[in-house]
Design a protein around this motif. Structure first.
Motif, PDB file in Angstrom:
ATOM      1  N   ARG A 100       0.806  -1.226   0.000  1.00 56.45           N
ATOM      2  CA  ARG A 100       0.000   0.000   0.000  1.00 56.45           C
ATOM      3  C   ARG A 100       0.835   1.271   0.000  1.00 56.45           C
ATOM      4  O   ARG A 100       0.321   2.363   0.201  1.00 56.45           O
ATOM      5  N   GLY A 101       2.122   1.124  -0.210  1.00 53.84           N
ATOM      6  CA  GLY A 101       2.989   2.299  -0.274  1.00 53.84           C
ATOM      7  C   GLY A 101       3.200   2.986   1.066  1.00 53.84           C
ATOM      8  O   GLY A 101       3.532   4.166   1.123  1.00 53.84           O
ATOM      9  N   GLY A 102       3.001   2.242   2.151  1.00 52.65           N
ATOM     10  CA  GLY A 102       3.167   2.836   3.477  1.00 52.65           C
ATOM     11  C   GLY A 102       4.625   2.905   3.916  1.00 52.65           C
ATOM     12  O   GLY A 102       5.485   2.213   3.386  1.00 52.65           O
ATOM     13  N   VAL A 103       4.874   3.774   4.870  1.00 50.11           N
ATOM     14  CA  VAL A 103       6.205   3.921   5.458  1.00 50.11           C
ATOM     15  C   VAL A 103       6.209   3.173   6.795  1.00 50.11           C
ATOM     16  O   VAL A 103       5.319   3.358   7.623  1.00 50.11           O
ATOM     17  N   ILE A 104       7.207   2.309   6.972  1.00 46.48           N
ATOM     18  CA  ILE A 104       7.284   1.505   8.194  1.00 46.48           C
ATOM     19  C   ILE A 104       8.234   2.167   9.186  1.00 46.48           C
ATOM     20  O   ILE A 104       9.404   2.396   8.889  1.00 46.48           O
ATOM     21  N   VAL A 105       7.689   2.490  10.367  1.00 43.83           N
ATOM     22  CA  VAL A 105       8.504   3.095  11.420  1.00 43.83           C
ATOM     23  C   VAL A 105       8.505   2.145  12.622  1.00 43.83           C
ATOM     24  O   VAL A 105       7.450   1.653  13.026  1.00 43.83           O
TER      25      VAL A 105
END
Ligand SMILES: [Zn+2]
Ligand SMILES: [Zn+2]
Length: 198
Positions: A100-105
């Motif tokens: 989903r094009g998310g950024v993982i933090v």
């Protein structure tokens, strides 16, 4: 450059008391923090309320987010407006975010609910290197981890109650749009800040 608190809970988190309306009002009137990522535990409901309320305000940025509870610890995903299924493995969360094009933090890696050493197996985009609820040592270890992994460091208040808001934020070298901010985090154009230090 925009200053963003990248880790805030609303009362939809269950263990938090901050209402979406309060968040929007506070963000709008804040002197220099102009963005916020809503990262409730395993729900987007709070984010959806904040987004709707914020639509009529100018110059504030709301980033969708979720703090996913895996059996091994918390993982924050920024930039997705969907909730992953229950009982996901860490790989499942990573795939969910990537698709989903998310950024993982990785939030508070060394606190009780943190991922800890399992972090080594996660292709994260950034590490939360300052969290006001973590101890000085835990934050220092998170900073070290980010350096060792050559990953950007970010910060957020992890506020659960109104008086905990704005204690940490991230300076992001980006235009105030969700896409621009997510890309800037991926590229490491971030500076983690504690609001308690001058
Ligand atoms: Zn957490
Ligand atoms: Zn949190």
């Amino acid at each position: 450059m925009i200053r963003i608190d990248l880790h805030v809970h609303t009362n939809f988190s269950g263990d938090a008391t901050i209402s979406p309306k309060f968040i929007v009002n506070q963000l709008y009137s804040h002197l220099f923090i102009k963005g916020i990522a809503i990262t409730d535990h395993d729900t987007l409901e709070g984010y959806n309320h904040v987004r709707k309320l914020a639509a009529t305000y100018e110059d504030i940025l709301i980033i969708p987010g979720i703090e996913v509870s895996t059996r091994w610890g918390h993982i924050n995903i920024l930039g997705v407006e969907e909730k992953p299924g229950d009982w996901l493995t860490i790989d499942g969360v990573v795939d969910f975010a990537r698709e989903r094009g998310g950024v993982i933090v990785i939030p508070h890696p060394y606190r009780g609910s943190g991922i800890g050493e399992r972090m080594s197996n996660i292709p994260a985009d950034a590490i939360e290197v300052f969290n006001p609820h973590s101890t000085y040592e835990q934050n220092k270890m998170a900073e070290k981890l980010a350096r060792a992994k050559n990953l950007p460091g970010v910060a957020g208040s992890d506020a659960h109650d109104p008086n905990e808001m704005w204690t940490a934020y991230t300076e992001v070298e980006a235009e105030p749009s969700v896409e621009a901010v997510l890309n800037a985090i991926r590229r490491g154009l971030t500076k983690a800040k504690s609001a308690r230090q001058p």
